[in-house]
Design an enzyme around this catalytic site. Structure first.
Site, mmCIF file in Angstrom:
data_model
loop_
_atom_site.group_PDB
_atom_site.id
_atom_site.type_symbol
_atom_site.label_atom_id
_atom_site.label_comp_id
_atom_site.label_asym_id
_atom_site.label_seq_id
_atom_site.Cartn_x
_atom_site.Cartn_y
_atom_site.Cartn_z
ATOM 1 N N PHE A 472 0.816 -1.231 0.000
ATOM 2 C CA PHE A 472 0.000 0.000 0.000
ATOM 3 C C PHE A 472 0.845 1.274 0.000
ATOM 4 O O PHE A 472 0.517 2.238 0.677
ATOM 5 C CB PHE A 472 -0.973 0.024 1.196
ATOM 6 C CG PHE A 472 -1.605 -1.293 1.517
ATOM 7 C CD1 PHE A 472 -2.214 -2.054 0.531
ATOM 8 C CD2 PHE A 472 -1.603 -1.798 2.802
ATOM 9 C CE1 PHE A 472 -2.818 -3.282 0.822
ATOM 10 C CE2 PHE A 472 -2.193 -3.024 3.109
ATOM 11 C CZ PHE A 472 -2.798 -3.759 2.111
ATOM 12 N N HIS A 473 1.915 1.298 -0.808
ATOM 13 C CA HIS A 473 2.810 2.456 -0.816
ATOM 14 C C HIS A 473 2.979 3.059 -2.214
ATOM 15 O O HIS A 473 4.114 3.276 -2.651
ATOM 16 C CB HIS A 473 4.183 2.072 -0.265
ATOM 17 C CG HIS A 473 4.200 1.634 1.155
ATOM 18 N ND1 HIS A 473 5.273 0.971 1.725
ATOM 19 C CD2 HIS A 473 3.280 1.772 2.145
ATOM 20 C CE1 HIS A 473 5.012 0.708 2.988
ATOM 21 N NE2 HIS A 473 3.803 1.184 3.274
ATOM 22 N N PRO A 474 1.926 3.374 -2.942
ATOM 23 C CA PRO A 474 2.123 3.950 -4.282
ATOM 24 C C PRO A 474 2.685 5.373 -4.209
ATOM 25 O O PRO A 474 2.177 6.210 -3.456
ATOM 26 C CB PRO A 474 0.717 3.935 -4.878
ATOM 27 C CG PRO A 474 -0.196 3.997 -3.688
ATOM 28 C CD PRO A 474 0.499 3.223 -2.617
#
Length: 547
Positions: A472-474
């Site tokens: 969950f680190h775009p």
């Protein structure tokens, strides 16, 4: 069409991690009128505040935009859920709450790219201004800021044992991951206050909402920017089925995140012409970098069954134990309900030739097939390893001009030889960790990827594709860069290349991903952005007065 009354000095698009900080800082001057627009709603749901609520918020359309990636070749044709927060506070209202800056070398690299003011010693002051750290004021941390950081409020015997195992492998014990070099093993510090989640909305937006010069509008879908004579002069949005426009005499600041900011730009006709023109969008500015350079941390979620020790799995499935958990939380604000998804962290190197730690372990006293699913019924732990410095690059683009259409998200995971090698080495490192003497008494048994998976590069790379998932680190889809870089979107002061009166301040501006969880770096970007906006505004006023 409805027009919001008056002109604003600043319009902030997105009340997520960055937007809440910008709204707070920019509205501190009572002479400046600030509008902040949020596509989600208020955080008036219990699971936004009880830390373990991420189990219920992720994958829930009330709190999550429910995006999905395209089918990924590197993941053996799988598509992934791609959670993004749908509420004030944004993803800081549903995330892992882990306070992690990354490594000093991440920011020094940004400076080496020509981005003045972004070296670690430059950004350190912004990190410190934000913080209200339980360790107090020091050379590394700040106190009294809006970003509360505390130690975890529970411990697990099995996680202590994994920490001992890491030390048996030669990984040093570390008390604080946020001093510039995070290589080591220790417990994560978390964005909580006395056992409650501390989102950006709680820390920065809500304390400022009493100001008469700050206006928050929720359930707002920003359709497009209003561009006149090469300048951003406002935004057009939908609210309650009505088309509304708001105008600014100062700046529009996009803070909708690495996905949302790109959607707004593309619908505004700003981005690669070959993407926009075929779907009927009139191209205002052909800026090739808008939507490219997507980076994310892919984790290999290895699961190990354990014996003779407690995990959250069996606690969760016992009504009696669940009741005791609730009582412990109600009376003391302690226990499993205060849990971040990951408690123990390990930063190490996938092979000795690496110059710095390049893989991060998130160790959890639980297991499940994917977030949003129930926990497994057998006692187990998850030992996730992710590549901190991936070389794969993906894209984000709109599918149509329709405002409600979900974007196309293609991270392009494991598309480089280097990333596949790191993934294979990370699984090897996981297996070596779980074979250490400190864990022998718990008889760890590999459930995923499974004992049938061989230890050769090809088998492990395929296994990484089978079990790999986003952490969950775009970031990076509107990167900072010099004007000479055709893929750069903003300059070092976050001003948009080619359109005046427009800045971007969120995770999308990172030229390269930081070596750890990305929420705290996003907060720092907003803090620096606010300082630069205020400085540039004063300079403009001085020039105007001189004339």
């Amino acid at each position: 069409m409805k027009q919001l009354e008056g002109e604003f000095d600043y319009i902030v698009v997105g009340a997520g991690t960055a937007g809440c900080i910008l709204a707070n800082r920019l509205s501190a001057d009572p002479r400046r009128r600030v509008l902040i627009l949020e596509a989600g709603g208020k955080d008036n749901w219990i699971w936004f505040h009880i830390p373990v609520g991420y189990l219920f918020a992720i994958g829930n359309p009330r709190s999550d935009w429910m995006f999905r990636t395209e089918a990924e070749a590197g993941l053996n044709g799988r598509a992934l859920a791609y959670p993004r927060g749908k509420v004030i506070g944004g993803s800081s209202a549903i995330n892992a709450m882990i306070s992690m800056r990354g490594q000093a070398a991440d920011y020094d690299h940004w400076r080496q790219l020509g981005l003045a003011g972004w070296a670690y010693q430059d950004v350190l002051q912004a990190f410190k201004r934000l913080e209200d750290h339980f360790l107090g004021e020091s050379q590394h941390h700040g106190a009294g800021g809006g970003w509360r950081i505390e130690a975890p409020r529970l411990s697990w015997t099995i996680l202590d044992a994994v920490g001992e195992a890491a030390q048996e492998m030669g990984i040093r014990k570390i008390a604080d991951f946020n001093t510039g070099d995070n290589e080591g093993v220790g417990y994560f510090h978390v964005n909580q206050k006395r056992g409650r989640r501390w989102s950006s909305a709680r820390g920065f937006l809500k304390p400022a909402l009493h100001r008469p010069n700050l206006r928050l509008e929720t359930h707002v879908l920003v359709d497009r920017l209003l561009i006149e004579n090469g300048r951003a002069v406002g935004v057009r949005f939908l609210q309650g089925g009505e088309v509304v426009e708001a105008r600014t005499k100062g700046e529009v600041i996009l803070s909708a995140g690495a996905i949302g900011s790109v959607q707004v730009l593309h619908r505004s006709g700003i981005g690669p012409w070959e993407w926009l023109s075929p779907i009927g969008v009139d191209v205002v500015l052909d800026r090739q970098g808008v939507g490219r350079n997507l980076q994310d941390h892919l984790q290999q979620r290895a699961i190990y069954k354990v014996f003779g020790v407690r995990t959250l799995n069996e606690t969760y499935h016992s009504l009696a134990r669940r009741g005791l958990m609730g009582l412990d939380y109600a009376l003391r604000r302690r226990g499993p309900l205060t849990m971040a998804p990951s408690q123990l962290g390990i930063f190490t190197r996938s092979d000795p030739s690496r110059e710095r730690a390049n893989i991060q372990f998130h160790v959890q006293p639980l297991s499940l097939d994917k977030f949003g699913d129930p926990l497994h019924r057998f006692p187990a732990i998850t030992v996730s390893a992710c590549n901190l410095q991936p070389t794969s690059r993906g894209i984000v683009r709109i599918r149509s001009r329709e405002i409600s259409a979900a974007p196309s998200i293609a991270p392009n995971y494991l598309s480089t030889d280097e990333d596949r090698q790191v993934a294979a080495d990370a699984i090897r490192t996981t297996r070596r960790l779980m074979q250490q003497p400190a864990l022998k008494r718990y008889s760890p048994s590999e459930f995923l990827p499974g004992p049938s998976v061989g230890d050769d590069d090809a088998s492990l790379a395929k296994a990484a594709g089978d079990i790999g998932t986003t952490i969950f680190h775009p970031v990076g889809t509107a990167k900072m860069g010099l004007a000479s870089d055709p893929t750069a979107v903003v300059d070092e002061r976050l001003r948009f290349h080619g359109i005046s009166g427009l800045r971007i301040a969120d995770a999308s501006v990172m030229p390269t991903i930081t070596s750890g969880n990305t929420n705290t770096p996003t907060a720092m970007i907003a803090e620096k952005a606010a300082t630069m906006i205020i400085e540039d505004g004063r300079e403009t006023m001085i020039i105007a007065d001189a004339k």
